[in-house]
Design a protein around this motif. Structure first.
Motif, PDB file in Angstrom:
ATOM      1  N   UNK A 206       0.855  -1.193   0.000  1.00  0.00           N
ATOM      2  CA  UNK A 206       0.000   0.000   0.000  1.00  0.00           C
ATOM      3  C   UNK A 206       0.885   1.234   0.000  1.00  0.00           C
ATOM      4  N   UNK A 207       0.414   2.290  -0.630  1.00  0.00           N
ATOM      5  CA  UNK A 207       1.070   3.594  -0.545  1.00  0.00           C
ATOM      6  C   UNK A 207       0.213   4.412   0.413  1.00  0.00           C
ATOM      7  N   UNK A 208       0.833   4.855   1.501  1.00  0.00           N
ATOM      8  CA  UNK A 208       0.078   5.420   2.618  1.00  0.00           C
ATOM      9  C   UNK A 208       0.558   6.836   2.944  1.00  0.00           C
ATOM     10  N   UNK A 209      -0.399   7.656   3.328  1.00  0.00           N
ATOM     11  CA  UNK A 209      -0.086   9.011   3.800  1.00  0.00           C
ATOM     12  C   UNK A 209      -0.953   9.316   5.007  1.00  0.00           C
ATOM     13  N   UNK A 210      -0.330   9.603   6.137  1.00  0.00           N
ATOM     14  CA  UNK A 210      -1.045   9.860   7.393  1.00  0.00           C
ATOM     15  C   UNK A 210      -2.009   8.721   7.748  1.00  0.00           C
ATOM     16  N   UNK A 211      -1.565   7.518   7.486  1.00  0.00           N
ATOM     17  CA  UNK A 211      -2.358   6.338   7.836  1.00  0.00           C
ATOM     18  C   UNK A 211      -3.441   5.989   6.838  1.00  0.00           C
ATOM     19  N   UNK A 212      -3.627   6.827   5.812  1.00  0.00           N
ATOM     20  CA  UNK A 212      -4.677   6.613   4.817  1.00  0.00           C
ATOM     21  C   UNK A 212      -4.092   6.012   3.544  1.00  0.00           C
ATOM     22  N   UNK A 213      -4.861   5.174   2.881  1.00  0.00           N
ATOM     23  CA  UNK A 213      -4.433   4.582   1.608  1.00  0.00           C
ATOM     24  C   UNK A 213      -4.581   5.617   0.496  1.00  0.00           C
TER      25      UNK A 213
END
Length: 321
Positions: free
Chosen positions: A235-242
């Motif tokens: 997964x590519x994640x930013x601030x815990x979001x996908x």
């Protein structure tokens, strides 16, 4: 020696004979059937099912079906019953006697003993005028015109009819009890059937590793992440979001298109809006989503945050497929 065509003909005749007999059973369902269902539903005891010979085998199967659908039941062989097993029957139990003729010696001995104990008795018989039929409180008519056996001797059509009557009884009780798929799962925790009913996505994804990278992660680290976590995806994640997904297929396609990939990052090759599933969803729902989209893994979310990966191989390993 019979030819293949004659064998096929006999097989078809057998099936047709039994299917016609089963279809006719619907004409024999009456108030006694409804009263028997209500008796069992309202009973505080168990259902004791007894029979002799092939009917005893059918009795065992009906017991299994009732137990698995919320009606506590016990099998009691008619021959054993008159040699000590009558002690199985408790005060509030309902007894079902199964016999095609209703006149076998064991039944003639057993029936008066059951009546003496004042337990309610239901008959499943093809002969409503038999000894069993005359002494039962309710009769479930399992009449068949003839056996599929060419000599009209071997119990074939008659035992099939008994089984169908038992299934009808079980399904009626199931409906009265409001028996749901969750209840069914409670009684069937083992095997693929049970797992389809109770296994959730989080039960699988929680034991997997959790591959993830940032949008700025370079290709080398992406390859390492996918390889080490062994799920063929990250997964590519930013601030815990996908925000995206990269599969090993994406890497192969990238290698075939780009000569110099040393400066590429996850953002350059990731897929947007990846298929995902909630951790509380059933595992069977994950399988259906994978099949519908022709993919082998799903990203898992919990409360909107990235929670892991569920892979097709996990579902195969659990016997869902």
């Amino acid at each position: 020696m019979n030819s293949k065509s004659s064998i096929i003909k006999i097989a078809k005749q057998t099936i047709e004979t039994e299917s016609k007999a089963i279809l006719n059973l619907s004409n024999l369902v009456n108030d006694d059937f409804a009263s028997a269902v209500e008796l069992i539903y309202k009973s505080k005891g168990r259902v004791i099912i007894t029979g002799i010979g092939k009917s005893a085998i059918i009795a065992s199967k009906i017991v299994a079906t009732l137990n698995s659908t919320g009606t506590p039941s016990i099998f009691m062989h008619a021959a054993d019953a008159i040699h000590g097993d009558l002690g199985l029957i408790l005060e509030d139990d309902v007894v079902i006697c199964i016999s095609k003729s209703g006149n076998t010696p064991e039944i003639k001995v057993l029936v008066p003993l059951i009546k003496r104990s004042k337990n309610k008795m239901i008959a499943i018989t093809g002969n409503t005028e038999s000894f069993l039929g005359q002494h039962a409180d309710f009769i479930l008519n399992a009449f068949v015109e003839k056996e599929a056996c060419p000599n009209n001797l071997a119990p074939t059509t008659s035992t099939t009819a008994q089984l169908v009557v038992g299934d009808a009884l079980a399904v009626c009780l199931l409906n009265l009890r409001g028996f749901s798929s969750n209840d069914f799962a409670k009684y069937h925790p083992g095997g693929a059937l049970g797992k389809k009913l109770y296994l959730r996505v989080e039960d699988i994804s929680s034991v997997n590793q959790k591959p993830q990278v940032l949008a700025s992660t370079n290709i080398k680290d992406i390859i390492i992440e996918i390889s080490e976590k062994m799920l063929g995806v990250t997964a590519v994640v930013e601030d815990g979001k996908i925000i995206g997904i990269i599969t090993d297929g994406d890497l192969r396609r990238m290698l075939s298109k780009v000569d110099d990939f040393s400066k590429l990052t996850a953002k350059d090759i990731m897929g947007y809006n990846p298929k995902r599933i909630n951790s509380e969803a059933m595992a069977i729902d994950a399988l259906e989503l994978m099949e519908a989209n022709g993919i082998s893994q799903l990203l898992v979310e919990e409360n909107g945050n990235y929670a892991g990966v569920v892979h097709l191989h996990d579902l195969i390993k659990e016997g869902i497929i």
